[in-house]
Design an enzyme around this catalytic site. Structure first.
Site, PDB file in Angstrom:
ATOM      1  N   ARG A 159       0.882  -1.178   0.000  1.00 49.72           N
ATOM      2  CA  ARG A 159       0.000   0.000   0.000  1.00 49.72           C
ATOM      3  C   ARG A 159       0.911   1.218   0.000  1.00 49.72           C
ATOM      4  O   ARG A 159       1.693   1.420   0.931  1.00 49.72           O
ATOM      5  CB  ARG A 159      -0.914  -0.016   1.226  1.00 49.72           C
ATOM      6  N   HIS A 191      -7.452   0.917  -6.496  1.00 51.92           N
ATOM      7  CA  HIS A 191      -7.659   0.038  -5.335  1.00 51.92           C
ATOM      8  C   HIS A 191      -8.289  -1.273  -5.837  1.00 51.92           C
ATOM      9  O   HIS A 191      -9.439  -1.583  -5.529  1.00 51.92           O
ATOM     10  CB  HIS A 191      -8.562   0.737  -4.314  1.00 51.92           C
ATOM     11  N   GLN A 208     -10.031  -4.090  -3.554  1.00 51.01           N
ATOM     12  CA  GLN A 208     -11.334  -3.674  -3.028  1.00 51.01           C
ATOM     13  C   GLN A 208     -12.437  -3.987  -4.044  1.00 51.01           C
ATOM     14  O   GLN A 208     -13.524  -4.449  -3.689  1.00 51.01           O
ATOM     15  CB  GLN A 208     -11.313  -2.171  -2.727  1.00 51.01           C
ATOM     16  N   ASP A 240     -17.261   6.987  -1.820  1.00 49.91           N
ATOM     17  CA  ASP A 240     -16.016   6.833  -1.066  1.00 49.91           C
ATOM     18  C   ASP A 240     -15.766   8.157  -0.364  1.00 49.91           C
ATOM     19  O   ASP A 240     -16.388   9.180  -0.677  1.00 49.91           O
ATOM     20  CB  ASP A 240     -14.871   6.475  -2.042  1.00 49.91           C
ATOM     21  N   CYS A 265     -16.348   1.257   0.444  1.00 48.74           N
ATOM     22  CA  CYS A 265     -15.146   0.475   0.777  1.00 48.74           C
ATOM     23  C   CYS A 265     -14.746   0.629   2.242  1.00 48.74           C
ATOM     24  O   CYS A 265     -14.045  -0.213   2.783  1.00 48.74           O
ATOM     25  CB  CYS A 265     -14.000   0.868  -0.144  1.00 48.74           C
ATOM     26  N   ARG A 293     -13.432  -8.767   1.605  1.00 48.36           N
ATOM     27  CA  ARG A 293     -12.010  -8.466   1.369  1.00 48.36           C
ATOM     28  C   ARG A 293     -11.181  -9.715   1.672  1.00 48.36           C
ATOM     29  O   ARG A 293     -10.276 -10.069   0.924  1.00 48.36           O
ATOM     30  CB  ARG A 293     -11.555  -7.301   2.268  1.00 48.36           C
TER      31      ARG A 293
HETATM   32  N1  NVA Z   1      -9.965   6.658  -1.442  1.00 43.82           N
HETATM   33  C1  NVA Z   1      -9.590   6.212  -0.119  1.00 43.82           C
HETATM   34  C2  NVA Z   1      -9.851   4.760   0.044  1.00 43.82           C
HETATM   35  C3  NVA Z   1      -9.561   4.211   1.420  1.00 43.82           C
HETATM   36  C4  NVA Z   1      -9.738   2.743   1.522  1.00 43.82           C
HETATM   37  C5  NVA Z   1      -8.132   6.550   0.135  1.00 43.82           C
HETATM   38  O1  NVA Z   1      -7.310   6.399  -0.791  1.00 43.82           O
HETATM   39  O2  NVA Z   1      -7.798   6.973   1.228  1.00 43.82           O
HETATM   40  N1   CP Z   2     -11.214  -0.258   2.306  1.00 41.47           N
HETATM   41  C1   CP Z   2      -9.949  -0.297   2.758  1.00 41.47           C
HETATM   42  O1   CP Z   2      -8.990  -0.522   1.994  1.00 41.47           O
HETATM   43  O2   CP Z   2      -9.850  -0.122   4.092  1.00 41.47           O
HETATM   44  P1   CP Z   2      -8.503   0.088   4.943  1.00 41.47           P
HETATM   45  O3   CP Z   2      -7.935   1.429   4.563  1.00 41.47           O
HETATM   46  O4   CP Z   2      -8.928   0.009   6.363  1.00 41.47           O
HETATM   47  O5   CP Z   2      -7.545  -1.012   4.575  1.00 41.47           O
END
Ligand code: NVA
Ligand code: CP
Length: 308
Positions: free
Chosen positions: A102, A129, A132, A223, A263, A291
């Protein structure tokens, strides 16, 4: 060997194949059967951003597959002190069997993959993502909504919106995205999706009106308006996204059988109202659980290709 960096790299058949495998592993697990598909294999999990779902689902998932997960926060490993991605990749991939990352830039993930000896999975970047979306589509299939699917995505043209574009373009369903004008999806990603849609038959529409997007939709999703790394823009974004909250009035315009997905984490009374989040159409916790199952499918699928 294959990596899982974005859905663009996968065919419709491959995506459905992974989901079928995920479903089988899920059904077996629910019946108490845990096959050691990844006996003693090690998953390295590099996090440059926070996580609840991604961390727990990958760690629990690899454990249930007979392997073990290593949580590697960039605060603790030398990557956080400036060791290059390409060096990190060449070191870690000699010691583990698969890596999940990540991070911020998609290019950093791609660089890791380029230098890695083992499959690499995108656990979220600023651009995409994809894991997800595999969980989201598994949820949609389980709800019996994959036929005549119309997805309405309301809000920020961010990594989630981009992955929805990738998925719709590959699988051939209808996707409507409504964003504020200043927060549209990435042009190149949209163009690629429109090109792939010609082959798959997907109908992709982007616009600025949540009501128009939601009309008769069978899945409504959104989101956060403030993704990780955008905290400094919070106040401005909250103002500029006014009118884009998914609330009960908006949900009424969707198909009667429509479900709501998110998500998570969700920010109540910004992108979604408490009533929708906690209401009868919400499937957010089934989605979150998926997930775990979807990612087991991805890991086993990648691992099989590595061995063959
Ligand atoms: N769009 C959000 C998704 C979190 C799971 C982010 O990138 O923070
Ligand atoms: N939806 C998602 O990726 O959640 P986290 O940021 O908690 O991993």
């Amino acid at each position: 060997m294959r990596h899982f960096l974005s859905l663009v790299d996968f065919s419709k058949e491959e995506i459905l194949d992974i989901l079928a495998l995920a479903k089988k592993i899920k059904n077996d697990a629910k019946a108490g059967k845990h096959e050691d598909y990844m006996h003693k294999k090690i998953l390295g999990m590099i996090f440059e951003k926070s996580s609840t779902r991604t961390r727990v689902s990958f760690e629990a998932g690899i454990y249930e597959l007979g392997g073990v997960g290593l949580f590697l926060s960039s605060n603790d490993i030398q990557l956080g002190r400036g060791e290059p991605m390409k060096d990190t990749a060449r070191v870690i991939s000699r010691m583990v069997d698969m890596v999940m990352i990540r991070t911020y830039e998609q290019e950093k993930l791609e660089e890791f993959a380029k230098y890695s000896k083992v499959p690499v999975i995108n656990g979220l970047t600023d651009k995409y993502h994809p894991v997800q979306l595999m969980a989201d589509y598994l949820t949609i299939m389980e709800e019996g909504l994959d036929k005549d699917l119309i997805v309405a995505y309301i809000g920020d043209g961010n990594n989630m919106a981009h992955s929805w574009l990738n998925l719709a373009a590959k699988l051939g369903f209808e996707l409507r995205i409504a964003t504020p004008k200043a927060y549209q999806v990435n042009k190149e990603i949209l163009e690629k999706a429109l090109e792939d849609a010609k082959v798959s038959g997907a109908k992709i529409v982007v616009g600025f009106d949540p009501k128009e997007a939601v009309k008769d939709a069978t899945v409504v999703t959104t989101d956060t308006w403030i993704s990780m790394g955008q905290e400094a823009e919070k106040n401005m974004r909250i103002k500029e996204f006014r009118g884009f909250m998914v609330d009960e009035d908006l949900m009424k315009l969707a198909n009667k059988k429509a479900i709501f997905l998110h998500c998570l984490p969700a920010y109540r009374d910004y992108e979604v109202s408490e009533a929708v989040l906690e209401g009868p159409q919400s499937r957010i916790f089934d989605e979150a659980e998926n997930r775990l199952h979807a990612q087991k499918g991805i890991m086993v699928w990648l691992d099989k290709r590595r061995d063959s």
